[in-house]
Design a protein around this motif. Structure first.
Motif, PDB file in Angstrom:
ATOM      1  N   ASP A 209     -34.221  38.516   3.142  1.00 11.77           N
ATOM      2  CA  ASP A 209     -35.086  37.287   3.316  1.00 11.77           C
ATOM      3  C   ASP A 209     -35.483  36.713   2.178  1.00 11.77           C
ATOM      4  N   GLY A 210     -36.211  37.536   1.338  1.00 16.17           N
ATOM      5  CA  GLY A 210     -36.829  37.024  -0.007  1.00 16.17           C
ATOM      6  C   GLY A 210     -36.834  38.068  -0.832  1.00 16.17           C
ATOM      7  N   VAL A 211     -37.541  37.678  -2.066  1.00 14.28           N
ATOM      8  CA  VAL A 211     -37.855  38.913  -2.933  1.00 14.28           C
ATOM      9  C   VAL A 211     -38.639  38.297  -4.105  1.00 14.28           C
ATOM     10  N   TYR A 212     -39.558  38.837  -4.598  1.00  9.16           N
ATOM     11  CA  TYR A 212     -40.376  38.471  -5.880  1.00  9.16           C
ATOM     12  C   TYR A 212     -39.528  38.915  -7.007  1.00  9.16           C
ATOM     13  N   ARG A 213     -39.469  38.154  -8.000  1.00  8.19           N
ATOM     14  CA  ARG A 213     -39.029  38.681  -9.430  1.00  8.19           C
ATOM     15  C   ARG A 213     -39.999  38.247 -10.345  1.00  8.19           C
ATOM     16  N   GLY A 214     -40.766  39.258 -10.616  1.00 11.42           N
ATOM     17  CA  GLY A 214     -42.108  39.070 -11.380  1.00 11.42           C
ATOM     18  C   GLY A 214     -42.957  38.724 -10.375  1.00 11.42           C
ATOM     19  N   ASP A 215     -44.037  37.317 -10.734  1.00  9.16           N
ATOM     20  CA  ASP A 215     -44.377  36.676  -9.741  1.00  9.16           C
ATOM     21  C   ASP A 215     -43.836  35.492  -9.283  1.00  9.16           C
ATOM     22  N   LYS A 216     -42.494  35.315  -9.310  1.00 10.16           N
ATOM     23  CA  LYS A 216     -41.760  34.233  -8.895  1.00 10.16           C
ATOM     24  C   LYS A 216     -41.127  34.430  -7.435  1.00 10.16           C
ATOM     25  N   LEU A 217     -41.372  33.709  -6.562  1.00  9.63           N
ATOM     26  CA  LEU A 217     -40.975  33.858  -5.155  1.00  9.63           C
ATOM     27  C   LEU A 217     -39.586  33.329  -4.980  1.00  9.63           C
ATOM     28  N   ILE A 218     -38.533  34.020  -4.552  1.00 10.16           N
ATOM     29  CA  ILE A 218     -37.275  33.672  -4.453  1.00 10.16           C
ATOM     30  C   ILE A 218     -36.631  33.730  -2.878  1.00 10.16           C
ATOM     31  N   ASN A 219     -36.467  32.675  -2.175  1.00 12.16           N
ATOM     32  CA  ASN A 219     -35.897  32.469  -0.893  1.00 12.16           C
ATOM     33  C   ASN A 219     -34.425  32.914  -0.874  1.00 12.16           C
ATOM     34  N   LEU A 220     -34.091  34.061  -0.908  1.00 16.89           N
ATOM     35  CA  LEU A 220     -32.660  34.414  -0.723  1.00 16.89           C
ATOM     36  C   LEU A 220     -31.968  34.029   0.425  1.00 16.89           C
TER      37      LEU A 220
END
Length: 688
Positions: A209-220
């Motif tokens: 569904d999603g992931v944080y890379r550092g403090d950035k939200l990524i809507n996979l």
């Protein structure tokens, strides 16, 4: 000892004291090393090249065979003038790589309760320990679940996941049932994902569904859904189901549920947890022929269209296992950490298959080096007692900026070997890594290899090889390099030219998926009889190899995990899709942290204005088409491009302009030499 030569008169380096300072292994540090000194290396190297059948038969004895190998070990043709290019290793033998890296460890080596992975999430609060028993059960459950979806031997499964345990479960589940996994780095755009799904004709996509890379939200899931929609629009979609992992560690962030909307298609999408519910944790492996495909991994091509590099079961298994064991001098009590993403070949070979084949304990890291603080890597090394550490020069240069203080807060005394991957490491970064991180007691293993090679091909060995900062040093066992000039003539002794290999090793690629012609034209047609790496190299007087960079229209763009080979044509195609751009040319430019970055020249259509807004639009266009890793660092207005009278862009000149090098050499072939003066005068706009 002076350099010695093998039977084909190729120079093999001896541990002479060269003009550059040489760093020797610390006394007593490697008393139990697999290859204890340079003489031992030479003896093994000689056997691997002069008696390859016996050498690889010895390696094969470490593995389980449903049908033992028999007959000729290696068959190949590297000469396009003699017919189709092919490589076959232990053809006719049957095994299963998943069985060898899991069941064998659990049932034959009694490693069931040994830790396979320490998973460390993006946040330090998220972590998990996975034993070999747990890994085997989860892989079998995933394999049975894929079977329920109709996946069978030979089917292709696309995987678009962050660095979470489910990524390892899925790729090994594919290997267990004979499906071919095609992992796509979870930072690529929907267009890049779509292109790879369609080329490999995948019928299942696994994402999150999603992931944080550092403090950035990524809507996979949003990106994945957009990719599947693109596939449908092209009328070439073969995807039947999209399996979605609910990334629990990600969802514990209180803001995530509010920010993230997960697009859902009831006819296609299914939650991972629902699919796994009640599924058996036992699964009989599919017994594979040695030359059955294991995975497809896409790497950029000079035409802009990614190439699906195909690796097969047995050769890849033996080669990744052996390189991991010797290059990192792995022992049973080591804790090993490779910071790469499994979306790259480094993660395939040296996070999953190589370490697991050796029963290793590894760290699986989801985060980035500077989140939530700049000491995150050092904190993890102390936490798990990491002894073998493998990272990219990009990460080293990034952390150099913060000095010694962040390291001094942590105990790094567990470290024994430091490795680098992704690009040649510059001597300054090498020395900082050696002096500050390794405290002058850990050898720095600078490995050269490619997606296509499957594993290390030029590399030092920790206890055996005297080191020169910036040099990949010597060939690995079974690897026979050569240096050619532009005319294909082999150069002896000290030389600089094209790096090629005269014979295959077990782990080399077997082809480009669905395109034998492209396989042959890319790697074998320029110099018949040799595999052409696309890299230049220098061989010094001691026989050490130094990689000098790409010799085609490719560049190595690195993030903090590893290097990614990117074609200039790929970026140029994205730029020229903008309605204001008439023509674009892209070259590499040195970067203090990343090693290389993209410097783009764009020629605008009549009456279009070059300004900050346009630059941001072009960067966004590239990000959307390829992914954030391809974002240009510099975009320069180019009223004209330096071209020959036949219309060919002189990229050599553009590279020199990008680097502000005024000594351009011979420009007599340019149709309009004044273009160069204009481009130099407008360089300030690109850096503004």
């Amino acid at each position: 000892m002076s350099p010695v030569s093998d039977s084909s008169n190729r120079v093999i380096p001896g541990p002479q004291e060269p003009e550059e300072k040489t760093y020797h292994p610390s006394d007593g540090l490697f008393t139990d090393a697999h290859v204890p000194d340079f003489d031992a290396y030479l003896a093994l190297y000689k056997k691997s090249t002069e008696e390859p059948e016996e050498f690889w038969a010895d390696v094969a004895q470490e593995f389980y065979w449903k049908k033992p190998p028999s007959g000729q070990m290696l068959q190949f043709n590297f000469d396009v003038n003699k017919g189709n290019i092919y490589i076959k290793f232990m053809e006719g033998a049957k095994t299963n790589i998943c069985y060898n890296v899991l069941d064998r460890n659990v049932h034959e080596r009694n490693l069931g309760e040994k830790v396979a992975y320490y998973w460390e999430g993006n946040s330090p609060n998220h972590h998990q320990t996975i034993t070999y028993n747990q890994l085997l059960r989860n892989v079998c459950r995933c394999a049975n679940a894929l079977k329920l979806l109709g996946v069978k031997k030979g089917d292709r499964v696309a995987i678009y996941l962050p660095m979470i345990p489910e990524l390892v479960y899925t790729m090994l589940a594919c290997a267990r049932i004979g499906a071919v996994h095609s992992i796509v780095f979870a930072g690529f755009s929907s267009e890049s994902l779509c292109e790879r799904i369609m080329d490999a004709q995948c019928n299942i996509l696994v994402t999150a569904d999603g992931v944080y890379r550092g403090d950035k939200l990524i809507n996979l899931k949003k990106t994945a859904s957009e990719a599947l929609e693109r596939c449908k629009e092209s009328m070439a979609s073969s995807v039947q189901k999209c399996v979605v992992v609910k990334h629990n560690a990600f969802r514990t962030n209180s803001d995530a549920s509010n920010k993230l909307q997960t697009p859902w298609d009831e006819s296609c999408d299914i939650w991972w947890a629902d699919l796994m519910d009640g599924v058996s944790d036992e699964c009989e492996p599919e017994w594979m022929d040695s030359e059955d495909p294991l995975f497809i991994l896409y790497t950029s091509g000079s035409t802009g269209k990614p190439k699906g590099v195909v690796h097969t079961v047995t050769g890849y298994m033996l080669y990744t296992s052996l390189t991991f064991k010797y290059v990192f001098d792995y022992h049973h009590d080591d804790v090993y950490w490779c910071t790469a993403d499994i979306g790259w070949i480094t993660g395939h070979s040296y996070i999953t298959y190589g370490p697991l084949a050796n029963g290793a304990t590894s760290v699986l890291f989801e985060g980035v080096p500077v989140y939530p603080h700049v000491g995150r890597l050092w904190e993890i090394i102390e936490k798990y007692g990491v002894s073998k550490f493998y990272t990219a020069p990009t990460a080293i240069r990034l952390l150099m900026k913060y000095g010694r203080e962040p390291l001094q807060q942590y105990d790094l005394s567990s470290l024994r070997v430091l490795g680098t991957v992704g690009e040649p490491i510059n001597p300054e970064a090498w020395l900082w890594y050696y002096d500050v991180v390794g405290q002058q007691r850990c050898p720095v293993i600078d490995t050269f290899w490619q997606t296509e090679t499957g594993g290390h091909v030029l590399t030092p060995l920790p206890a055996a090889t005297p080191l020169k900062p910036g040099s990949a040093t010597c060939p690995f066992f079974g690897v026979q390099p050569a240096v050619l000039n532009e005319h294909g003539e082999e150069l002896e002794g000290e030389a600089e030219g094209y790096l090629v290999f005269r014979k295959p090793w077990p782990g080399i690629m077997r082809g480009v998926y669905g395109n034998q012609e492209r396989f042959e034209s890319t790697y074998f047609r320029k110099f018949p009889g040799f595999y052409v790496t696309g890299d230049g190299c220098r061989r010094d007087k001691d026989g050490y190899y130094w990689i000098t960079g790409r010799i085609d229209d490719m560049l190595n763009v690195s993030d903090v995990c590893s290097g990614h080979l990117l074609s200039t044509a790929e970026v140029e195609a994205a730029l020229t899709e903008h309605p204001s751009v008439a023509e674009a040319a892209v070259v590499s430019r040195p970067h203090a942290v990343k090693g290389e970055c993209l410097y783009c020249f764009v020629t605008l259509k009549d009456h279009k204005e070059f300004n900050r807004t346009l630059m941001e639009e072009l960067k966004r266009k590239v990000r959307e088409k390829i992914g954030p890793i391809a974002t240009p660092d510099f975009i320069q207005n180019a009223p004209g491009l330096p071209k020959t009278r036949s219309g060919k862009i002189m990229r050599r000149v553009l590279r020199q302009i990008a680097r502000n090098e005024k000594d351009l050499g011979d420009l007599s072939t340019l149709a309009d030499p004044k273009v160069v003066e204009v481009l130099f005068s407008q360089r300030w706009e690109a850096a503004a």
